[in-house]
Design an enzyme around this catalytic site. Structure first.
Site, short mmCIF file in Angstrom:
data_model
loop_
_atom_site.label_atom_id
_atom_site.label_comp_id
_atom_site.label_asym_id
_atom_site.label_seq_id
_atom_site.Cartn_x
_atom_site.Cartn_y
_atom_site.Cartn_z
N ARG A 126 0.82 -1.23 0.00
CA ARG A 126 0.00 0.00 0.00
C ARG A 126 0.85 1.27 0.00
NH1 ARG A 126 -3.04 -3.00 3.88
NH2 ARG A 126 -4.74 -4.04 2.80
N LYS A 148 2.76 12.08 -10.83
CA LYS A 148 1.87 11.29 -11.69
C LYS A 148 2.62 10.01 -12.06
CE LYS A 148 -1.11 14.67 -13.96
NZ LYS A 148 -1.50 15.28 -15.24
N GLU A 190 9.43 20.58 -23.49
CA GLU A 190 8.73 20.70 -22.20
C GLU A 190 9.27 21.90 -21.41
OE1 GLU A 190 6.09 18.96 -21.52
OE2 GLU A 190 6.22 17.04 -22.54
N LYS A 232 6.86 24.03 -12.17
CA LYS A 232 6.02 22.84 -11.98
C LYS A 232 5.70 22.65 -10.50
CE LYS A 232 4.85 18.23 -13.21
NZ LYS A 232 4.98 17.08 -14.09
N GLU A 242 -4.95 17.84 -9.95
CA GLU A 242 -5.59 18.40 -11.14
C GLU A 242 -7.10 18.56 -10.93
OE1 GLU A 242 -3.40 16.97 -14.59
OE2 GLU A 242 -5.17 17.31 -15.80
N ARG A 247 -3.33 22.71 -12.67
CA ARG A 247 -2.34 21.73 -13.12
C ARG A 247 -2.58 21.38 -14.59
NH1 ARG A 247 0.51 16.57 -10.12
NH2 ARG A 247 1.79 16.06 -11.92
N ASN A 251 -0.72 20.86 -19.58
CA ASN A 251 -1.04 20.11 -20.81
C ASN A 251 -1.04 21.00 -22.04
OD1 ASN A 251 -1.31 17.65 -19.49
ND2 ASN A 251 -3.40 18.16 -18.87
N HIS A 254 -0.72 19.52 -25.46
CA HIS A 254 -0.80 18.06 -25.33
C HIS A 254 -2.03 17.45 -26.00
CE1 HIS A 254 2.56 18.61 -22.69
NE2 HIS A 254 2.59 17.34 -22.32
N HIS A 258 -1.08 14.65 -28.32
CA HIS A 258 -1.50 13.26 -28.13
C HIS A 258 -2.22 12.73 -29.37
CE1 HIS A 258 -1.36 13.70 -23.47
NE2 HIS A 258 -0.22 13.26 -23.96
N HIS A 272 7.16 12.03 -27.87
CA HIS A 272 6.18 12.83 -27.13
C HIS A 272 6.54 14.32 -27.16
CE1 HIS A 272 3.32 13.96 -24.04
NE2 HIS A 272 4.31 14.49 -23.33
P1 NAD Z 1 12.12 7.24 -22.09
O1 NAD Z 1 12.06 6.97 -20.65
O2 NAD Z 1 11.62 6.21 -23.03
O3 NAD Z 1 13.62 7.62 -22.48
C1 NAD Z 1 13.94 7.89 -23.82
C2 NAD Z 1 15.12 7.04 -24.32
O4 NAD Z 1 16.33 7.56 -23.76
C3 NAD Z 1 15.06 5.59 -23.90
O5 NAD Z 1 15.54 4.79 -24.95
C4 NAD Z 1 16.04 5.52 -22.71
O6 NAD Z 1 16.58 4.24 -22.55
C5 NAD Z 1 17.06 6.52 -23.14
N1 NAD Z 1 17.82 7.17 -22.07
C6 NAD Z 1 17.33 7.67 -20.91
N2 NAD Z 1 18.28 8.35 -20.27
C7 NAD Z 1 19.41 8.26 -21.01
C8 NAD Z 1 20.72 8.79 -20.87
N3 NAD Z 1 21.06 9.59 -19.87
N4 NAD Z 1 21.63 8.47 -21.81
C9 NAD Z 1 21.29 7.69 -22.88
N5 NAD Z 1 20.06 7.20 -23.09
C10 NAD Z 1 19.13 7.50 -22.15
O7 NAD Z 1 11.33 8.59 -22.49
P2 NAD Z 1 11.11 9.99 -21.78
O8 NAD Z 1 10.96 10.95 -22.88
O9 NAD Z 1 12.09 10.24 -20.70
O10 NAD Z 1 9.70 9.79 -21.06
C11 NAD Z 1 8.53 9.55 -21.79
C12 NAD Z 1 7.50 8.95 -20.85
O11 NAD Z 1 7.24 9.86 -19.80
C13 NAD Z 1 6.18 8.64 -21.51
O12 NAD Z 1 5.77 7.36 -21.11
C14 NAD Z 1 5.24 9.69 -20.93
O13 NAD Z 1 3.91 9.24 -20.83
C15 NAD Z 1 5.85 9.93 -19.58
N6 NAD Z 1 5.56 11.24 -18.99
C16 NAD Z 1 5.11 11.27 -17.73
C17 NAD Z 1 4.86 12.48 -17.11
C18 NAD Z 1 4.43 12.51 -15.67
O14 NAD Z 1 4.07 13.58 -15.18
N7 NAD Z 1 4.49 11.40 -14.98
C19 NAD Z 1 5.08 13.69 -17.80
C20 NAD Z 1 5.56 13.62 -19.10
C21 NAD Z 1 5.80 12.39 -19.70
N1 GLY Z 2 3.02 16.44 -17.19
C1 GLY Z 2 1.79 17.01 -16.73
C2 GLY Z 2 1.62 16.93 -15.25
O1 GLY Z 2 2.49 16.49 -14.54
O2 GLY Z 2 0.59 17.32 -14.78
#
Ligand code: NAD
Ligand code: GLY
Length: 370
Positions: A126, A148, A190, A232, A242, A247, A251, A254, A258, A272
């Site tokens: 939990r 998130k 971003e 942020k 949100e 918050r 987006n 987005h 999306h 993305h």
């Molecule tokens: P990712 O985690 O897939 O990383 C992108 C690529 O870079 C991957 O191939 C990874 O292995 C590589 N990588 C990571 N760090 C590295 C480094 N230092 N050196 C070399 N390679 C490296 O993608 P991302 O863009 O970091 O994240 C996208 C994800 O985040 C999506 O799933 C999206 O939905 C999510 N997201 C979440 C939030 C949130 O608030 N939780 C906000 C925005 C996006």
């Molecule tokens: N990336 C949008 C949020 O964290 O609300």
């Protein structure tokens, strides 16, 4: 500009936490976390690309500070990793390592690793401790902050998850040296988003400093990451789940983005951040067409995106009709009307409900690439 370490606080009463930003923080991660975490029992989750470079230095730092860690959990890299199967595998491994309620899961990686690890931490017993060590620019300025967590399902992206705040975030700017250029630019979108939402001076600064920032200048990166995290943090502190029209400002771009990602089939042609870059330009273009925002701001944004080498159109055909159809699926919409983050100018974003789909489609039809 000094490259000394910076810190940003996310104020959430008992759930408040600190974000440390600066070069070389991975080697001191063990010492830092030993002052914050209640127990020395931890487990690191990462992906195969990140593991190659950073899992050993992190494990060494943690072990030197007295942490007891099971073997790191190394997931495949990529968006497909955010699924139920991998979630279950993280949970099973953590339970077999005999983590207890005071133990901590450490996410070392981009948004994919951060999102699935946070979700696992929120459900094991939990809720056990959770720390983010983000390694992509996107994760450092966005996904690692704000709590998130999610995985994807057949029905869509991020449809199953939780709000679960980390206990601490460590942002080592040095890890960006190994990040592919394209991923760095996707993360930059971003950063730009925060300026366009509420900080016109930050936009001025980005116009001057995007070059050094994207070439890896540590001082520029540290300043941009700190400013982004501070914006942020302020928004998340005021509207963690949100529930107000606040918050949701994060987006910006987005809903369009999306829709484009979905039309591209998530096959790697459109990251993305690339979709967000196009989406922000489309949101400002719509706002200008509706007479809400000066056309010169749209031109300024477009010129900046082009100069920084960010996308302003998708790399595949997408018709206005198909984009609007996908925009309909957005979680924020109700009763066939669209909700969009729009702006009255650079740094003046707001949320508009009840937008007619036909107006959005008409505006999209004016884009040369639709
Ligand atoms: P990712 O985690 O897939 O990383 C992108 C690529 O870079 C991957 O191939 C990874 O292995 C590589 N990588 C990571 N760090 C590295 C480094 N230092 N050196 C070399 N390679 C490296 O993608 P991302 O863009 O970091 O994240 C996208 C994800 O985040 C999506 O799933 C999206 O939905 C999510 N997201 C979440 C939030 C949130 O608030 N939780 C906000 C925005 C996006
Ligand atoms: N990336 C949008 C949020 O964290 O609300």
């Amino acid at each position: 500009m000094s490259t000394a370490q910076r810190s940003v606080n996310v104020a959430l009463a008992a759930k408040s936490y600190r974000i440390d930003i600066g070069p070389g923080l991975m080697v001191s991660a063990g010492k830092t976390l030993s002052e914050i975490l209640p127990s020395k029992r931890i487990c690191v989750v990462t992906d195969e690309n990140v593991a190659k470079h950073y899992v050993m230095p992190l494990m060494k730092s943690l072990e030197a500070a007295g942490f007891v860690a099971g073997p790191p959990i190394i997931l495949p890299a990529g968006e497909e990793t955010k699924n139920f199967k991998n979630l279950q595998s993280i949970v099973d491994r953590c339970l077999s390592y005999k983590l207890d309620r005071k133990s901590t899961l450490i996410a070392l990686g981009g948004g994919v690793v951060g999102d699935i690890t946070g979700f696992a931490a929120s459900m094991i017993m939990r809720g056990i401790g959770f720390v983010q060590i983000p390694t992509t620019l996107l994760a450092q300025v966005d996904s690692a902050v704000g709590g998130k967590t999610a995985i994807n399902t057949e029905q869509g992206k991020n449809l199953v998850g939780s709000f679960y705040q980390p206990k601490h975030v460590i942002i080592d700017t040095d890890v960006l040296t190994t990040l592919p250029d394209r991923e760095r630019k996707a993360g930059y979108a971003e950063i730009l988003k925060y300026a366009l939402i509420q900080d016109p001076q930050f936009f001025d600064w980005l116009e001057e400093n995007a070059g050094p920032l994207l070439s890896g200048d540590t001082a520029a990166l540290t300043h941009a990451i700190e400013t982004s995290c501070a914006i942020k943090a302020e928004i998340v502190s005021a509207d963690e789940k949100e529930e107000r029209d606040l918050r949701a400002l994060l987006n910006l771009g987005h809903t369009y983005g999306h829709a484009l990602e979905a039309l591209g089939g998530y096959d790697g042609r459109l990251l993305h951040g690339e979709a967000v870059s196009i989406g922000m330009l489309l949101a400002f273009t719509y706002a200008a067409a509706a007479g809400l925002c000066p056309a010169k701001d749209v031109e300024r944004i477009k010129a900046h995106l082009e100069k920084a080498g960010l996308m302003i159109a998708p790399p595949f055909p997408a018709s206005a009709k198909d984009i609007v159809k996908k925009m309909r699926d957005d979680k924020k919409n109700t009763d066939g009307k669209l909700t969009l983050v729009l702006a009255r100018g650079i740094g003046q974003a707001f949320i508009e409900h009840d937008i007619q789909e036909s107006a959005v489609q008409m505006c999209l039809e004016n884009e040369t690439w639709t």
